[in-house]
Design a protein around this motif. Sequence first.
Motif, mmCIF file in Angstrom:
data_model
loop_
_atom_site.group_PDB
_atom_site.id
_atom_site.type_symbol
_atom_site.label_atom_id
_atom_site.label_comp_id
_atom_site.label_asym_id
_atom_site.label_seq_id
_atom_site.Cartn_x
_atom_site.Cartn_y
_atom_site.Cartn_z
ATOM 1 N N GLY A 1 9.994 22.106 -31.870
ATOM 2 C CA GLY A 1 10.788 22.013 -30.655
ATOM 3 C C GLY A 1 10.287 20.997 -29.644
ATOM 4 N N LYS A 2 8.976 20.773 -29.594
ATOM 5 C CA LYS A 2 8.416 19.850 -28.601
ATOM 6 C C LYS A 2 8.995 18.443 -28.711
ATOM 7 N N PRO A 3 8.938 17.793 -29.894
ATOM 8 C CA PRO A 3 9.522 16.457 -29.981
ATOM 9 C C PRO A 3 11.045 16.449 -30.019
ATOM 10 N N THR A 4 11.643 17.568 -30.463
ATOM 11 C CA THR A 4 13.101 17.624 -30.602
ATOM 12 C C THR A 4 13.786 17.952 -29.285
ATOM 13 N N TRP A 5 13.275 18.968 -28.574
ATOM 14 C CA TRP A 5 13.886 19.404 -27.326
ATOM 15 C C TRP A 5 13.075 19.017 -26.088
ATOM 16 N N GLY A 6 11.844 18.546 -26.308
ATOM 17 C CA GLY A 6 10.993 18.157 -25.186
ATOM 18 C C GLY A 6 10.233 19.309 -24.568
ATOM 19 N N THR A 7 10.172 20.449 -25.250
ATOM 20 C CA THR A 7 9.442 21.601 -24.723
ATOM 21 C C THR A 7 8.874 22.427 -25.869
ATOM 22 N N TRP A 8 7.705 23.029 -25.623
ATOM 23 C CA TRP A 8 7.092 23.908 -26.618
ATOM 24 C C TRP A 8 7.796 25.249 -26.682
ATOM 25 N N TRP A 9 8.294 25.690 -25.535
ATOM 26 C CA TRP A 9 8.878 27.026 -25.456
ATOM 27 C C TRP A 9 9.961 27.071 -24.404
ATOM 28 N N GLU A 10 10.963 27.864 -24.665
ATOM 29 C CA GLU A 10 12.040 28.107 -23.727
ATOM 30 C C GLU A 10 12.454 29.568 -23.905
ATOM 31 N N TRP A 11 12.759 30.245 -22.816
ATOM 32 C CA TRP A 11 13.165 31.647 -22.932
ATOM 33 C C TRP A 11 14.614 31.720 -23.400
ATOM 34 N N ASP A 12 14.791 31.127 -24.564
ATOM 35 C CA ASP A 12 16.066 31.061 -25.240
ATOM 36 C C ASP A 12 16.320 32.392 -25.966
ATOM 37 N N ALA A 13 17.579 32.766 -26.171
ATOM 38 C CA ALA A 13 17.908 34.057 -26.777
ATOM 39 C C ALA A 13 17.297 34.206 -28.168
ATOM 40 N N ARG A 14 17.387 33.157 -28.995
ATOM 41 C CA ARG A 14 16.850 33.239 -30.352
ATOM 42 C C ARG A 14 15.325 33.354 -30.331
ATOM 43 N N MET A 15 14.676 32.506 -29.536
ATOM 44 C CA MET A 15 13.210 32.508 -29.507
ATOM 45 C C MET A 15 12.660 33.794 -28.868
ATOM 46 N N THR A 16 13.318 34.262 -27.816
ATOM 47 C CA THR A 16 12.846 35.475 -27.144
ATOM 48 C C THR A 16 12.986 36.692 -28.042
ATOM 49 N N SER A 17 14.110 36.816 -28.732
ATOM 50 C CA SER A 17 14.309 37.954 -29.632
ATOM 51 C C SER A 17 13.377 37.880 -30.831
ATOM 52 N N GLU A 18 13.030 36.670 -31.275
ATOM 53 C CA GLU A 18 12.055 36.513 -32.366
ATOM 54 C C GLU A 18 10.658 36.916 -31.889
ATOM 55 N N LEU A 19 10.330 36.583 -30.648
ATOM 56 C CA LEU A 19 9.051 37.011 -30.075
ATOM 57 C C LEU A 19 8.998 38.538 -29.972
ATOM 58 N N LEU A 20 10.119 39.138 -29.598
ATOM 59 C CA LEU A 20 10.186 40.596 -29.543
ATOM 60 C C LEU A 20 9.944 41.199 -30.924
ATOM 61 N N LEU A 21 10.431 40.517 -31.963
ATOM 62 C CA LEU A 21 10.207 40.988 -33.330
ATOM 63 C C LEU A 21 8.716 41.012 -33.662
ATOM 64 N N LEU A 22 7.991 39.993 -33.214
ATOM 65 C CA LEU A 22 6.542 39.971 -33.430
ATOM 66 C C LEU A 22 5.883 41.161 -32.745
ATOM 67 N N PHE A 23 6.321 41.456 -31.518
ATOM 68 C CA PHE A 23 5.769 42.605 -30.787
ATOM 69 C C PHE A 23 6.098 43.926 -31.498
ATOM 70 N N LEU A 24 7.262 44.005 -32.125
ATOM 71 C CA LEU A 24 7.631 45.207 -32.869
ATOM 72 C C LEU A 24 6.706 45.409 -34.067
ATOM 73 N N TYR A 25 6.430 44.321 -34.780
ATOM 74 C CA TYR A 25 5.488 44.402 -35.907
ATOM 75 C C TYR A 25 4.106 44.848 -35.419
ATOM 76 N N LEU A 26 3.625 44.191 -34.361
ATOM 77 C CA LEU A 26 2.300 44.528 -33.840
ATOM 78 C C LEU A 26 2.280 45.945 -33.279
ATOM 79 N N GLY A 27 3.385 46.355 -32.662
ATOM 80 C CA GLY A 27 3.474 47.710 -32.144
ATOM 81 C C GLY A 27 3.430 48.741 -33.264
ATOM 82 N N PHE A 28 4.106 48.439 -34.368
ATOM 83 C CA PHE A 28 4.078 49.320 -35.544
ATOM 84 C C PHE A 28 2.642 49.481 -36.046
ATOM 85 N N ILE A 29 1.940 48.357 -36.189
ATOM 86 C CA ILE A 29 0.563 48.386 -36.687
ATOM 87 C C ILE A 29 -0.344 49.161 -35.733
ATOM 88 N N ALA A 30 -0.211 48.892 -34.435
ATOM 89 C CA ALA A 30 -1.053 49.558 -33.433
ATOM 90 C C ALA A 30 -0.750 51.053 -33.354
#
Length: 255
Positions: free
Chosen positions: A120-149
């Motif tokens: 995304g950095k060279p394509t959109w000019g940013t490493w991160w954006e609170w975009d719907a797809r990226m934010t929901s994917e980040l939430l998925l990571l938290f769900l996995y980690l929450g399951f493990i914890a």
Amino acid sequence: MAKAWRWFHQLGSPKFLFQKTGQWLPWIWAATLILLVVGLYYSLWASPIEVRQGQKHSVRIMYIHVPSAALSMVAYIAMAIAAIVGLVWKMKVAFAVTRSIAPVGAAMTFLALFTGSVWGKPTWGTWWEWDARMTSELLLLFLYLGFIALHASFSDRSKADKASSILAIVGVINIPIIYFSVKWWNTLHQGYSITEKGALNPAFQTPLFIMLAAMYLLFIALVLMRLRAEIILRNQKSRWVAEWALGTSAKGDKS
């Protein structure tokens, strides 16, 4: 149908599943390595130049990013299904499957987020954006980690299995949000690359599909390896585990 149902019940036997996965793994690993070698060759060297981004551009990250993003969702669905099987049919092996999938699924989700940021950095000019797809994917990571914890927070394995399985089932609601986010909201993230007709040049499809197959097989191989370890851990007092350990030790001494 009766044979399929009987085979399903056989998979509920830790000993049967352990033996079968031991037979499957060498073939799965062989196919995985072959597809990875072929896929990486096409992805890194033989893949055509992307007209808008150029040969040296990070577009080649697509061949890792797309499979890992797809697997992050598929793995969670598989984990939720295993959780349902465990809770409804009281199949303890299903809980072992959820435990085996979670770390691998979390790794795939992290890989998807990391490669997406690098892309995304060279394509959109940013490493991160609170975009719907990226934010929901980040939430998925938290769900996995929450399951493990959550599972690790219980000393009683039976309670840990049930509590973490409920979390896995509830969290599955996030999967359609991830998938349809690019249609439901006006997001920075691009639309569907594979399922949308004409979205991806056919010249890029062959290496991408090879890498998809390779990554799926890699995921299966890693989960099966973790599952075998989980089965041994959960059944360490069983007679067949002791016999297997003695047999493995005897083979090691001979070699």
